[in-house]
Every structure is written in structure tokens, then in C-alpha cells.
Design an enzyme around this catalytic site. Structure first.
Site, PDB file in Angstrom:
ATOM      1  N   CYS A  10      -6.189  -9.432  -1.241  1.00  0.00           N
ATOM      2  CA  CYS A  10      -7.475  -7.859  -1.820  1.00  0.00           C
ATOM      3  C   CYS A  10      -8.912  -9.075  -1.283  1.00  0.00           C
ATOM      4  O   CYS A  10      -9.184 -10.231  -0.752  1.00  0.00           O
ATOM      5  CB  CYS A  10      -7.391  -7.632  -3.253  1.00  0.00           C
ATOM      6  SG  CYS A  10      -7.588  -8.459  -4.152  1.00  0.00           S
ATOM      7  N   ARG A  16      -6.307  -5.641  -6.908  1.00  0.00           N
ATOM      8  CA  ARG A  16      -4.981  -5.318  -6.535  1.00  0.00           C
ATOM      9  C   ARG A  16      -3.556  -6.477  -5.968  1.00  0.00           C
ATOM     10  O   ARG A  16      -2.500  -5.843  -5.910  1.00  0.00           O
ATOM     11  CB  ARG A  16      -5.175  -4.810  -5.575  1.00  0.00           C
ATOM     12  CG  ARG A  16      -6.073  -3.454  -5.876  1.00  0.00           C
ATOM     13  CD  ARG A  16      -7.706  -3.281  -4.472  1.00  0.00           C
ATOM     14  NE  ARG A  16      -8.157  -4.271  -4.182  1.00  0.00           N
ATOM     15  CZ  ARG A  16      -9.124  -4.302  -2.985  1.00  0.00           C
ATOM     16  NH1 ARG A  16      -9.123  -2.593  -2.441  1.00  0.00           N
ATOM     17  NH2 ARG A  16      -9.981  -4.808  -2.837  1.00  0.00           N
ATOM     18  N   ASP A 128      -9.609  -0.166  -4.636  1.00  0.00           N
ATOM     19  CA  ASP A 128     -10.202  -1.106  -5.224  1.00  0.00           C
ATOM     20  C   ASP A 128     -10.478  -0.380  -6.388  1.00  0.00           C
ATOM     21  O   ASP A 128     -11.385   0.095  -6.923  1.00  0.00           O
ATOM     22  CB  ASP A 128     -12.114  -1.737  -4.650  1.00  0.00           C
ATOM     23  CG  ASP A 128     -12.140  -3.045  -5.695  1.00  0.00           C
ATOM     24  OD1 ASP A 128     -12.075  -3.121  -6.770  1.00  0.00           O
ATOM     25  OD2 ASP A 128     -12.896  -3.170  -5.089  1.00  0.00           O
TER      26      ASP A 128
HETATM   27  P1  4NP Z   1     -10.178  -7.185  -6.014  1.00  0.00           P
HETATM   28  O1  4NP Z   1     -10.873  -6.201  -6.675  1.00  0.00           O
HETATM   29  O2  4NP Z   1     -10.382  -7.486  -4.648  1.00  0.00           O
HETATM   30  O3  4NP Z   1      -8.960  -5.920  -6.503  1.00  0.00           O
HETATM   31  O4  4NP Z   1      -9.754  -9.072  -6.946  1.00  0.00           O
HETATM   32  C1  4NP Z   1     -12.607  -6.549  -7.433  1.00  0.00           C
HETATM   33  C2  4NP Z   1     -12.640  -7.632  -8.056  1.00  0.00           C
HETATM   34  C3  4NP Z   1     -13.586  -8.135  -7.612  1.00  0.00           C
HETATM   35  C4  4NP Z   1     -14.940  -8.151  -7.631  1.00  0.00           C
HETATM   36  C5  4NP Z   1     -14.636  -6.371  -6.312  1.00  0.00           C
HETATM   37  C6  4NP Z   1     -12.950  -6.114  -6.235  1.00  0.00           C
HETATM   38  N1  4NP Z   1     -16.199  -7.777  -7.022  1.00  0.00           N
HETATM   39  O5  4NP Z   1     -16.944  -7.559  -6.394  1.00  0.00           O
HETATM   40  O6  4NP Z   1     -16.496  -9.166  -7.701  1.00  0.00           O
END
Ligand code: 4NP
Length: 162
Positions: A10, A16, A128
Site C-alpha cells: 500500500c 491496508r 485508504d
Molecule cells: P496505508 O495508509 O497506505 O494503508 O498504510 C496510509 C498511511 C499513511 C498515510 C497515508 C495512507 N500518510 O499520508 O501518512
């Protein structure tokens, strides 16, 4: 014994893909087939390198009976394409980012969209949940679990070239 090596990807590797790794590990433990797989996760960004999964995601998964034990790391375009058989992305951005660093046509064939393994949810991406409330985490887990179950079924039926 040959093992199937799966990498879930991800953006941040704190929501995710740790959930996908945690639930897939839970499924194969339940089925007593843990030895058949190596499972890991990574982020297309390394912003959260070294961090455990987001606490909101860990508690939502914990309520459902499984633990998220991953520590965030960035996707490594050199070693990950050679170390894994399947690279499974959560959304269109992750998918495009991983394709853009793929070293060969052969390597590119390893890349799949997570939602393509869903059998119950008709969605184009794993949403997300990072900037959403509790309901966002629950919906993400519903989709992740559906996809992991579909993925495992395809692997056990020999329907995936992995
Ligand atoms: P992930 O979610 O891609 O599912 O781990 C996110 C985690 C952090 C951020 C964005 C999405 N961020 O902008 O820090």
C-alpha cells in the site's frame, strides 16, 4: 517444499497492507498451511519506516481476532521483485507506482490488484482509511478479508501462476 512468497503493498505500510498480511497469516494458520507461504508487506512510500501498524487498524483487527505484527518498510524495487512470487497492490496509485519500477515484463506479471481477488465486494480499490473514522477501518477490513479469502482459494486451486 516450495513456498509461495506474497508481498502486499500500500502507500504507508501502516494500514491496508499490514491488515492484508495479518489476515492472510491468520487464515493460513487456521488452515494449518503456514509452511506453504512467506508473507510480507511494504509501502510505496517509506514515510513510516520502522513503525508498527496504525493503532486504529490494530484495534479493529484485534476485535476481529487477529494481530497485525508488521513493521513498516518501503517497497524495494531491486530485492522485492526477485524475492516474491506475487506483489499485490491495494489501489490504483500503488499499482501504477509498482509497475513503473518493474525491471522486466516477467516481473510485471507478478503484480496484481488486491480487489481482483474479492468475491463479495465489487470495488475498484481497497479504500485508504488513514484520514477516515472507525467505519472506514471496518470497511477496509471487510474488503481486505474478502480479497485474502479469494486469493487463498485461487492459490490452493492452482489458479494463479505463482
Ligand atoms: P496505508 O495508509 O497506505 O494503508 O498504510 C496510509 C498511511 C499513511 C498515510 C497515508 C495512507 N500518510 O499520508 O501518512
Amino acid at each position: 517444499m516450495s513456498q509461495t512468497k506474497i508481498l502486499f503493498v500500500c502507500l504507508g505500510n501502516i494500514c491496508r497492507s499490514p491488515a492484508a498480511e495479518g489476515y492472510f497469516n491468520y487464515l493460513i494458520k487456521q488452515e494449518n498451511i503456514k509452511d506453504k507461504f512467506i508473507v510480507d508487506s511494504a509501502g510505496t512510500s517509506a514515510y513510516h519506516e520502522g513503525s508498527p501498524a496504525d493503532g486504529r487498524m490494530m484495534s479493529a483487527a484485534g476485535e476481529r481476532g487477529y494481530k497485525l505484527e508488521s513493521i513498516s518498510r518501503g517497497f524495494n524495487s531491486k530485492s522485492d521483485f526477485s524475492s516474491f512470487d506475487l506483489i499485490i497492490t491495494m489501489d490504483d496509485d500503488n499499482h501504477a507506482d509498482v509497475i513503473s519500477v518493474s525491471p522486466s515484463d516477467e516481473a510485471e506479471k507478478k503484480i496484481h490488484q488486491m480487489v481482483d481477488f474479492c468475491t463479495k465486494h465489487d470495488v475498484s480499490e481497497v479504500p485508504d482509511p488513514y484520514y477516515r473514522g472507525v467505519d472506514g477501518f471496518e470497511l477496509t477490513l471487510d474488503i481486505v478479508e474478502d480479497a485474502c479469502e479469494g486469493l487463498l482459494e485461487k492459490l490452493l486451486n492452482g489458479e494463479l501462476n505463482a
